[in-house]
Write a protein that holds these residues in place. Structure first.
Motif, PDB file in Angstrom:
ATOM      1  N   ASP A 141      32.851  10.069  25.830  1.00 20.39           N
ATOM      2  CA  ASP A 141      32.869   9.955  24.373  1.00 20.39           C
ATOM      3  C   ASP A 141      31.724   9.097  23.858  1.00 20.39           C
ATOM      4  N   PHE A 142      30.541   9.261  24.435  1.00 17.28           N
ATOM      5  CA  PHE A 142      29.393   8.500  23.965  1.00 17.28           C
ATOM      6  C   PHE A 142      28.661   9.323  22.901  1.00 17.28           C
ATOM      7  N   GLY A 143      28.044   8.599  21.966  1.00  9.99           N
ATOM      8  CA  GLY A 143      27.289   9.284  20.928  1.00  9.99           C
ATOM      9  C   GLY A 143      28.167  10.148  20.055  1.00  9.99           C
ATOM     10  N   GLN A 144      27.562  11.087  19.369  1.00  3.43           N
ATOM     11  CA  GLN A 144      28.327  11.977  18.515  1.00  3.43           C
ATOM     12  C   GLN A 144      28.741  13.200  19.320  1.00  3.43           C
ATOM     13  N   GLY A 145      30.011  13.527  19.245  1.00  7.21           N
ATOM     14  CA  GLY A 145      30.601  14.532  20.113  1.00  7.21           C
ATOM     15  C   GLY A 145      29.948  15.900  20.040  1.00  7.21           C
ATOM     16  N   LYS A 146      29.646  16.374  18.824  1.00  6.35           N
ATOM     17  CA  LYS A 146      29.103  17.719  18.681  1.00  6.35           C
ATOM     18  C   LYS A 146      27.769  17.866  19.413  1.00  6.35           C
ATOM     19  N   TYR A 147      26.937  16.849  19.338  1.00  5.51           N
ATOM     20  CA  TYR A 147      25.629  16.917  19.996  1.00  5.51           C
ATOM     21  C   TYR A 147      25.787  16.996  21.509  1.00  5.51           C
ATOM     22  N   THR A 148      26.610  16.123  22.076  1.00 11.23           N
ATOM     23  CA  THR A 148      26.782  16.131  23.529  1.00 11.23           C
ATOM     24  C   THR A 148      27.403  17.440  24.001  1.00 11.23           C
ATOM     25  N   GLU A 149      28.316  17.997  23.203  1.00  7.83           N
ATOM     26  CA  GLU A 149      28.897  19.289  23.559  1.00  7.83           C
ATOM     27  C   GLU A 149      27.834  20.389  23.559  1.00  7.83           C
ATOM     28  N   MET A 150      26.983  20.384  22.536  1.00  9.37           N
ATOM     29  CA  MET A 150      25.971  21.426  22.412  1.00  9.37           C
ATOM     30  C   MET A 150      24.891  21.304  23.487  1.00  9.37           C
ATOM     31  N   MET A 151      24.553  20.069  23.882  1.00  8.98           N
ATOM     32  CA  MET A 151      23.458  19.873  24.829  1.00  8.98           C
ATOM     33  C   MET A 151      23.925  19.845  26.283  1.00  8.98           C
ATOM     34  N   PHE A 152      25.174  19.460  26.526  1.00  4.58           N
ATOM     35  CA  PHE A 152      25.716  19.404  27.880  1.00  4.58           C
ATOM     36  C   PHE A 152      26.592  20.605  28.209  1.00  4.58           C
ATOM     37  N   GLY A 153      27.368  21.051  27.225  1.00  6.83           N
ATOM     38  CA  GLY A 153      28.462  21.970  27.502  1.00  6.83           C
ATOM     39  C   GLY A 153      29.691  21.165  27.877  1.00  6.83           C
ATOM     40  N   THR A 154      30.841  21.785  27.869  1.00  8.30           N
ATOM     41  CA  THR A 154      32.086  21.053  28.136  1.00  8.30           C
ATOM     42  C   THR A 154      32.850  21.581  29.347  1.00  8.30           C
ATOM     43  N   GLU A 155      32.257  22.533  30.066  1.00  4.14           N
ATOM     44  CA  GLU A 155      32.977  23.151  31.185  1.00  4.14           C
ATOM     45  C   GLU A 155      32.457  22.727  32.554  1.00  4.14           C
ATOM     46  N   SER A 156      31.605  21.698  32.583  1.00  2.81           N
ATOM     47  CA  SER A 156      31.132  21.213  33.880  1.00  2.81           C
ATOM     48  C   SER A 156      32.134  20.220  34.464  1.00  2.81           C
ATOM     49  N   MET A 157      31.920  19.842  35.704  1.00  2.00           N
ATOM     50  CA  MET A 157      32.794  18.869  36.356  1.00  2.00           C
ATOM     51  C   MET A 157      32.795  17.537  35.613  1.00  2.00           C
ATOM     52  N   SER A 158      31.655  17.149  35.063  1.00  2.00           N
ATOM     53  CA  SER A 158      31.553  15.855  34.385  1.00  2.00           C
ATOM     54  C   SER A 158      32.482  15.742  33.195  1.00  2.00           C
ATOM     55  N   PHE A 159      32.754  16.869  32.538  1.00  2.00           N
ATOM     56  CA  PHE A 159      33.553  16.823  31.320  1.00  2.00           C
ATOM     57  C   PHE A 159      35.023  17.124  31.564  1.00  2.00           C
ATOM     58  N   GLU A 160      35.405  17.321  32.817  1.00  2.00           N
ATOM     59  CA  GLU A 160      36.832  17.446  33.116  1.00  2.00           C
ATOM     60  C   GLU A 160      37.367  16.058  33.445  1.00  2.00           C
ATOM     61  N   THR A 161      38.091  15.459  32.513  1.00  2.00           N
ATOM     62  CA  THR A 161      38.502  14.063  32.639  1.00  2.00           C
ATOM     63  C   THR A 161      40.009  13.871  32.779  1.00  2.00           C
ATOM     64  N   ASP A 162      40.793  14.904  32.530  1.00  2.00           N
ATOM     65  CA  ASP A 162      42.247  14.715  32.477  1.00  2.00           C
ATOM     66  C   ASP A 162      43.001  15.330  33.649  1.00  2.00           C
ATOM     67  N   GLU A 163      42.639  16.538  34.033  1.00  2.00           N
ATOM     68  CA  GLU A 163      43.426  17.269  35.023  1.00  2.00           C
ATOM     69  C   GLU A 163      42.774  17.221  36.402  1.00  2.00           C
ATOM     70  N   SER A 164      43.426  16.526  37.306  1.00  2.00           N
ATOM     71  CA  SER A 164      42.910  16.412  38.671  1.00  2.00           C
ATOM     72  C   SER A 164      42.796  17.781  39.338  1.00  2.00           C
ATOM     73  N   LYS A 165      43.794  18.628  39.122  1.00  2.00           N
ATOM     74  CA  LYS A 165      43.811  19.940  39.768  1.00  2.00           C
ATOM     75  C   LYS A 165      42.619  20.777  39.322  1.00  2.00           C
ATOM     76  N   LYS A 166      42.324  20.774  38.027  1.00  2.00           N
ATOM     77  CA  LYS A 166      41.196  21.559  37.516  1.00  2.00           C
ATOM     78  C   LYS A 166      39.876  20.974  37.999  1.00  2.00           C
ATOM     79  N   TYR A 167      39.770  19.652  37.992  1.00  2.00           N
ATOM     80  CA  TYR A 167      38.530  19.029  38.443  1.00  2.00           C
ATOM     81  C   TYR A 167      38.235  19.398  39.896  1.00  2.00           C
ATOM     82  N   HIS A 168      39.234  19.275  40.749  1.00  2.00           N
ATOM     83  CA  HIS A 168      39.005  19.547  42.165  1.00  2.00           C
ATOM     84  C   HIS A 168      38.807  21.039  42.434  1.00  2.00           C
ATOM     85  N   PHE A 169      39.337  21.893  41.564  1.00  2.00           N
ATOM     86  CA  PHE A 169      39.034  23.318  41.645  1.00  2.00           C
ATOM     87  C   PHE A 169      37.543  23.543  41.383  1.00  2.00           C
TER      88      PHE A 169
END
Length: 592
Positions: A202-230
């Motif tokens: 949650d650094f910086g402004q969310g929309k920018y980081t989403e647009m420049m990073f994407g949200t489906e990489s391993m780095s952005f999976e923060t809640d579900e252990s099962k999904k991250y390890h998948f």
């Protein structure tokens, strides 16, 4: 918490109370550049106009205007407030004193919100100071995080503590030093309670980081252990030692082309050569593109550079709320869109024609061993390719740049590297394999590791603390940040520690031989690839890439002159600290 309208009333009265100075010390705002330029005592002031409407929760519907300014420098506000609130002078002065006492007594709560201990635990918070620009924190951390944490730790104790606190990213933060403390915190990732932590995104402004990073990489999976390890398992299938070994012929060929470019000129900038190399590996080996000519290659290189700088250098776009439609007009977003189209089209080609041996190909066709129907979505493939581009190409390039600096400063080390490769060629021929490098190039491996020990990645992994953690006699309160410091962990390693700090100096600390002896070899405190669940998945590829380049260099180059003046080095901040001139060398070819 004082309601906003009342805060404005009090501050207006204070400003109106003639020439009484603010009671907050000016040093409080010493890290705010505009605060330093004023010659009067400072006080942070939050203004809410009289026309602001308050909803039922007591907060203004329009964001208040925030600034660091001097009460003595606000005569117009003082006059307006005096007219709006015609209290007798004695009452105004009494209120001034009351507010000043409140500020003195609750300074930390007001200027550095959230920085007090969790009252439900008796343990103290780690040592250190909450200082820097109010509500923001230590600005200087952004320019050189490794130097910043070193200086912070040195001010507290000698030897430095294993945990200490300060204020950064608008939050209280604890720095973790040493494998023991780091493991205790990182082992809590994905825990739902009792001191759980999560990757901080949650650094910086969310929309920018989403647009420049994407949200489906391993780095952005923060809640579900099962999904991250998948994600980790399927992305990892593309980066196994076996996968890297298959790509060694290409790595050797790309490295030979890079070294030939060095030898073609009298003087070259190492960072330009290594950057070009790692970007070639990116488009050929990682993505598997078939770029037809020099212009297409240059367009790819340029787009990656612009996109990477948007993340590492353009703090304005990262931190300030800019509408999405406006962000889409920036060159950074256009570069990201161009790269996304290339990756998207390549996935279409793979789905039509089958695997091609690239890293991305392995991702596209990877399946879960436990459930063959599960595979990565297209967006997960795209976002994780961008993660590899960001985490892989830049770090390898900059580490090689620093390795060339160390080798140029230590001719004896270079001679040993050349001798090792000469023996390897005599025994096994010209072809480099991963097996050869892993088992028969200990000195080559030592050079790379020693470079990463002295100048590792800047900063370290940051975690958000979900529930208060109690460990080693202190507490890390809920909602604080915890950052493990790679550089301080290396610095405080008992295997290498010297009280004068010479073991981390570029002129005295570079000793590859330490890695050849069990008694001196760093082990648990050497963490250049990170730690915990998020240990760098690409370390096999990055390590092979760096060692291959240096091996080829040692085979083709008899020696080289270091043109960079080591006594006058100016450093450039980035993912990894490097000399600003990129390390200029003049390489001399081996006689054929």
């Amino acid at each position: 918490m004082i309601p906003s309208r009342i805060s404005f009333t009090i501050l207006g009265i204070l400003a109106a109370s003639s020439n009484v100075s603010a009671f907050a010390p000016s040093s409080t705002l010493s890290s705010c550049k505009h605060a330093q330029s004023l010659a009067v005592p400072m006080l942070p002031v939050m203004l809410v106009t009289k026309k602001s409407k308050l909803p039922t929760n007591g907060e203004p519907t329009q964001p208040p205007t925030s600034m660091c300014t001097s009460l003595a420098a606000m005569p117009s506000i003082a006059q307006s407030a005096s007219m709006a609130f015609p209290f007798p002078p004695a009452v105004r002065k009494a209120m001034l004193v009351s507010f000043a006492l409140l500020l003195v007594m609750q300074r930390q709560r007001i200027l550095y919100p959230g920085s007090v201990p969790d009252s439900s635990h008796a343990e103290p918070v780690p040592p250190g100071q909450m200082d820097g620009c109010p509500w923001i924190g230590s600005i200087s951390m952004y320019s050189n995080p490794n130097k910043f944490v070193h200086n912070k730790a040195a001010k507290i104790a000698n030897p430095p503590p294993k945990m200490f606190k300060f204020f950064a990213f608008a939050k209280p933060m604890v720095v973790l030093v040493g494998s023991s403390a780091i493991k205790k915190v990182l082992s809590r990732e994905f825990k739902k309670k009792d001191g759980g932590v999560s990757q901080y995104v949650d650094f910086g402004q969310g929309k920018y980081t989403e647009m420049m990073f994407g949200t489906e990489s391993m780095s952005f999976e923060t809640d579900e252990s099962k999904k991250y390890h998948f994600l980790q398992k399927l992305v990892g299938q593309a980066l196994t030692p076996q996968s890297v070994a298959k790509g060694m012929p290409f790595l050797q060929r790309a490295s030979e082309e890079a070294v030939d470019k060095m030898l073609a000129s009298d003087e070259v900038v190492t960072s330009e050569i290594t950057h070009h190399l790692t970007l070639d590996v990116a488009w050929r080996q990682i993505i598997g593109l078939d770029l037809k000519d020099d212009q297409e290659i240059e367009d790819f290189h340029s787009a990656v550079e612009i996109w990477q700088k948007a993340i590492t250098s353009n703090y304005f776009l990262v931190m300030f709320p800019i509408p999405a439609w406006l962000l889409k007009l920036t060159k950074e977003y256009k570069a990201k869109s161009y790269l996304t189209r290339l990756i998207d089209n390549k996935i279409d080609d793979l789905e039509k024609n089958g695997p091609d041996g690239s890293t991305m190909s392995a991702m596209v066709f990877a399946v879960d061993d436990d459930d063959q129907s599960k595979k990565l979505t297209r967006q997960q493939v795209i976002d994780n390719i961008f993660l590899l581009l960001f985490a892989g190409s830049e770090t390898s390039s900059l580490t090689l740049t620093n390795a060339m600096l160390f080798l140029g400063m230590n001719p004896g080390v270079w001679e040993k590297l050349v001798a090792e490769q000469k023996d390897l060629v005599a025994k096994n021929g010209e072809a480099l394999t991963k097996k050869h490098m892993d088992n028969e190039c200990p000195y080559l491996d030592a050079v790379v590791k020693e470079t990463m020990r002295i100048i590792p990645v800047s900063g370290g992994g940051v975690r958000s603390v979900k529930d208060t953690i109690v460990m080693d006699g202190v507490q890390i309160p809920k909602n604080w940040l915890a950052m493990y410091s790679i550089s301080l962990t290396h610095e405080q390693d008992p295997k290498t520690w010297k009280a004068d700090g010479s073991h981390m100096e570029i002129s005295t600390g570079f000793k590859p031989e330490r890695w050849l002896d069990d008694e001196t070899r760093p082990n648990t405190e050497f963490i250049p690839w990170g730690a915990g669940h998020r240990f760098c998945l690409g370390h096999n590829l990055a390590s092979a890439e760096m060692r291959t380049f240096l091996a080829v260099m040692a085979r083709k180059v008899k020696n080289f002159d270091l043109v960079t003046d080591v006594d006058k080095i100016k450093w450039k901040e980035g993912v990894i600290l490097t000399p600003k001139d990129g390390v200029v060398v003049n390489a001399h070819a081996n006689p054929k």
